[in-house]
Motif scaffolding. Structure first.
Motif, mmCIF file in Angstrom:
data_model
loop_
_atom_site.group_PDB
_atom_site.id
_atom_site.type_symbol
_atom_site.label_atom_id
_atom_site.label_comp_id
_atom_site.label_asym_id
_atom_site.label_seq_id
_atom_site.Cartn_x
_atom_site.Cartn_y
_atom_site.Cartn_z
ATOM 1 N N ILE A 107 4.463 4.111 2.994
ATOM 2 C CA ILE A 107 4.482 2.825 2.303
ATOM 3 C C ILE A 107 4.336 1.702 3.322
ATOM 4 C CG2 ILE A 107 5.823 1.296 0.817
ATOM 5 C CD1 ILE A 107 7.300 3.708 -0.233
ATOM 6 N N GLY A 108 3.436 0.772 3.030
ATOM 7 C CA GLY A 108 3.250 -0.402 3.879
ATOM 8 C C GLY A 108 3.409 -1.669 3.060
ATOM 9 N N ASN A 109 3.966 -2.701 3.678
ATOM 10 C CA ASN A 109 4.199 -3.951 2.964
ATOM 11 C C ASN A 109 4.073 -5.115 3.932
ATOM 12 O OD1 ASN A 109 6.513 -6.142 2.436
ATOM 13 N ND2 ASN A 109 5.666 -5.503 0.474
ATOM 14 N N THR A 110 3.377 -6.153 3.500
ATOM 15 C CA THR A 110 3.277 -7.383 4.296
ATOM 16 C C THR A 110 3.555 -8.575 3.391
ATOM 17 O OG1 THR A 110 0.898 -7.616 3.907
ATOM 18 C CG2 THR A 110 1.583 -6.407 5.886
ATOM 19 N N ALA A 165 0.851 -1.186 0.000
ATOM 20 C CA ALA A 165 0.000 0.000 0.000
ATOM 21 C C ALA A 165 0.886 1.235 0.000
ATOM 22 C CB ALA A 165 -0.912 0.015 1.223
ATOM 23 N N LEU A 166 0.443 2.257 -0.714
ATOM 24 C CA LEU A 166 1.204 3.506 -0.805
ATOM 25 C C LEU A 166 0.247 4.684 -0.784
ATOM 26 C CD1 LEU A 166 4.249 4.296 -3.011
ATOM 27 C CD2 LEU A 166 2.296 5.849 -3.057
ATOM 28 N N LEU A 207 6.674 -0.815 7.623
ATOM 29 C CA LEU A 207 5.992 0.447 7.406
ATOM 30 C C LEU A 207 7.043 1.536 7.295
ATOM 31 C CD1 LEU A 207 3.324 2.100 7.303
ATOM 32 C CD2 LEU A 207 3.547 2.358 9.797
ATOM 33 N N GLY A 208 6.965 2.340 6.240
ATOM 34 C CA GLY A 208 7.930 3.402 6.026
ATOM 35 C C GLY A 208 7.265 4.736 5.769
ATOM 36 N N LYS A 243 10.382 -2.551 10.683
ATOM 37 C CA LYS A 243 10.280 -3.855 10.029
ATOM 38 C C LYS A 243 10.182 -4.958 11.073
ATOM 39 C CE LYS A 243 12.414 -6.795 6.504
ATOM 40 N NZ LYS A 243 13.540 -6.952 5.542
ATOM 41 N N TYR A 244 9.306 -5.929 10.792
ATOM 42 C CA TYR A 244 9.130 -7.096 11.656
ATOM 43 C C TYR A 244 9.234 -8.351 10.791
ATOM 44 C CZ TYR A 244 6.675 -10.797 14.165
ATOM 45 O OH TYR A 244 6.331 -11.996 14.738
#
Length: 409
Positions: free
Chosen positions: A17-20, A3-4, A54-55, A75-76
């Motif tokens: 910016i989110g990323n999974t 997601a951005l 998440l950035g 980051k996890y």
């Protein structure tokens, strides 16, 4: 999933910016190897990874002629790993068959924050970049290995580990460039410097069971570790154009760092001096370069020169009741030529480069601590390792035809 979200004005911009990632693809890899190359095996042990990050990035140009960027990232990761290795050693009195199995679980959290102030206008350019890192890792694992000759068990080991570690790192680096010094185009003076501080610490525990010729040895150890590293570096480079084709450049670099590592070991009876250790090192490196560049045409040039590197790595070590200092007042010098060639014509590009580098051994390789994670294959650092130098050479050719959408390398 990704997601951005981005928002901006004439002078500001913010991006989130989110990323999974649920579980990365996992393939079964079968390798037949000759000899002993653990580095290849460790590169395959990626496991099943679940991750999220998440950035946030913010950029502004409200300060005159200065662009400011701030970025923060969290980051996890959650990873499960497992490997199995089968090895056969052929001997005249009977072949040895060895099997090693490893499983692991790891949770890791990290936060990064960086800021950059950048000015690239006028005759004075500069960059200032402070940064910060924090991370926490919790892991556990188990391993087993055994060696047999025929039906006879030669040795077997079982091991379980758990650890919790924290790391903190901060740095500031900056550079300053004076362009067109004395009013001459192409004449520049470049200055740069930086400092950093790194701190790591944590606790780990190991339980091992070693069986050799029917005799069992049980060992339980707890380790408390603390590591701190500080560094300073500086560089100056002067560039002087000679006519339209030639450019001369000379530079000097100086790097200093101090590294301390303490590892205290404990068994059920208390502190175990035999497996405890202390390692302290001071590293100093100086590098000098002289180059001459000739412009062959648009996008084509050749640069020749020489590089001299001097390193000093003083290390104090104490382990197993024995202490020693190595590398004191000892300088190691390495001098080598340098080359950088690039030629462009049409859709073809040829690049050739050669240079010298110097590097000191890693802290893990020098730390005189007996690693008993796999009792049948013990490892130990060597405090007498010295800095080493080497020459790097590369050559590549690229043909990129954009009209036909074809690329050859």
């Amino acid at each position: 999933a990704n997601a951005l979200v981005s928002a901006y004005t004439e002078k500001d911009q913010v991006t989130v910016i989110g990323n999974t990632q649920n579980v990365s693809d996992s393939d079964i890899v079968v390798m037949v190897m000759r000899g002993d190359d653990d580095d290849v095996l460790s590169s395959l042990d990626q496991g099943l990874v679940t991750a999220a990050q998440l950035g946030v990035n913010a950029n502004t140009s409200r300060i005159k002629d200065v662009e400011t960027t701030v970025s923060v990232n969290y980051k996890y990761t959650d990873s499960d790993t497992g490997t199995r290795t089968d090895r056969t050693t052929y001997q005249q009195d009977g072949n040895l068959a060895s099997r090693t199995e490893n499983t692991g679980k790891q949770y890791a959290n990290s936060v990064n924050a960086d800021v950059e102030f950048q000015k690239e206008t006028g005759k004075v350019w500069f960059h200032v970049r402070p940064g910060f890192r924090y991370g926490r890792t919790e892991s556990s694992g188990g391993s087993s290995s055994e060696t047999r000759r025929g039906e006879n068990l030669m040795n077997r080991s079982e091991n379980t580990t758990r650890s919790l570690s924290d790391s903190r790192w901060a740095q500031v680096d900056a550079d300053l460039t004076f362009r067109e010094v004395g009013g001459k185009t192409g004449r520049t003076i470049y200055l740069s410097g930086g400092t950093s501080y790194d701190e790591t610490g944590g606790e780990s525990a190991e339980n091992t069971l070693l069986t050799v010729s029917g005799i069992q040895d049980v060992r339980s150890m707890t380790y408390q570790s603390d590591g701190r590293t500080s560094s300073l570096d500086g560089r100056i480079r002067y560039t002087e154009p000679l006519g339209k084709k030639w450019t001369l450049s000379t530079s000097a670099n100086l790097d200093w760092s101090r590294r301390n590592r303490v590892r205290d070991a404990f068994d059920p009876a208390g502190r175990n001096d035999y497996y405890s250790s202390v390692s302290r090192s001071n590293y100093l490196s100086q590098q000098y370069d002289v180059t001459a560049q000739y412009e062959l045409g648009t996008g084509s040039w050749i640069t020749v020169g020489a590089r001299a590197i001097g390193t000093q790595n003083e290390t104090f070590s104490k382990s197993y009741g024995i202490e020693d200092t190595t590398g004191k007042d000892q300088w190691y010098w390495y001098v080598a030529p340098s080359l950088n060639f690039q030629y462009n014509k049409g859709v073809n590009r040829l690049m050739i480069s050669s240079s010298a580098y110097s590097q000191r051994p890693s802290a893990e390789r020098m730390l005189p601590v007996l690693n008993i994670a796999n009792p049948s294959r013990l490892t130990l650092g060597n405090v007498y390792l010295k800095p080493y130098s080497y020459n790097y050479f590369s050559a590549n050719w690229t043909r990129n035809n954009r009209e036909k959408f074809s690329t050859l390398m």
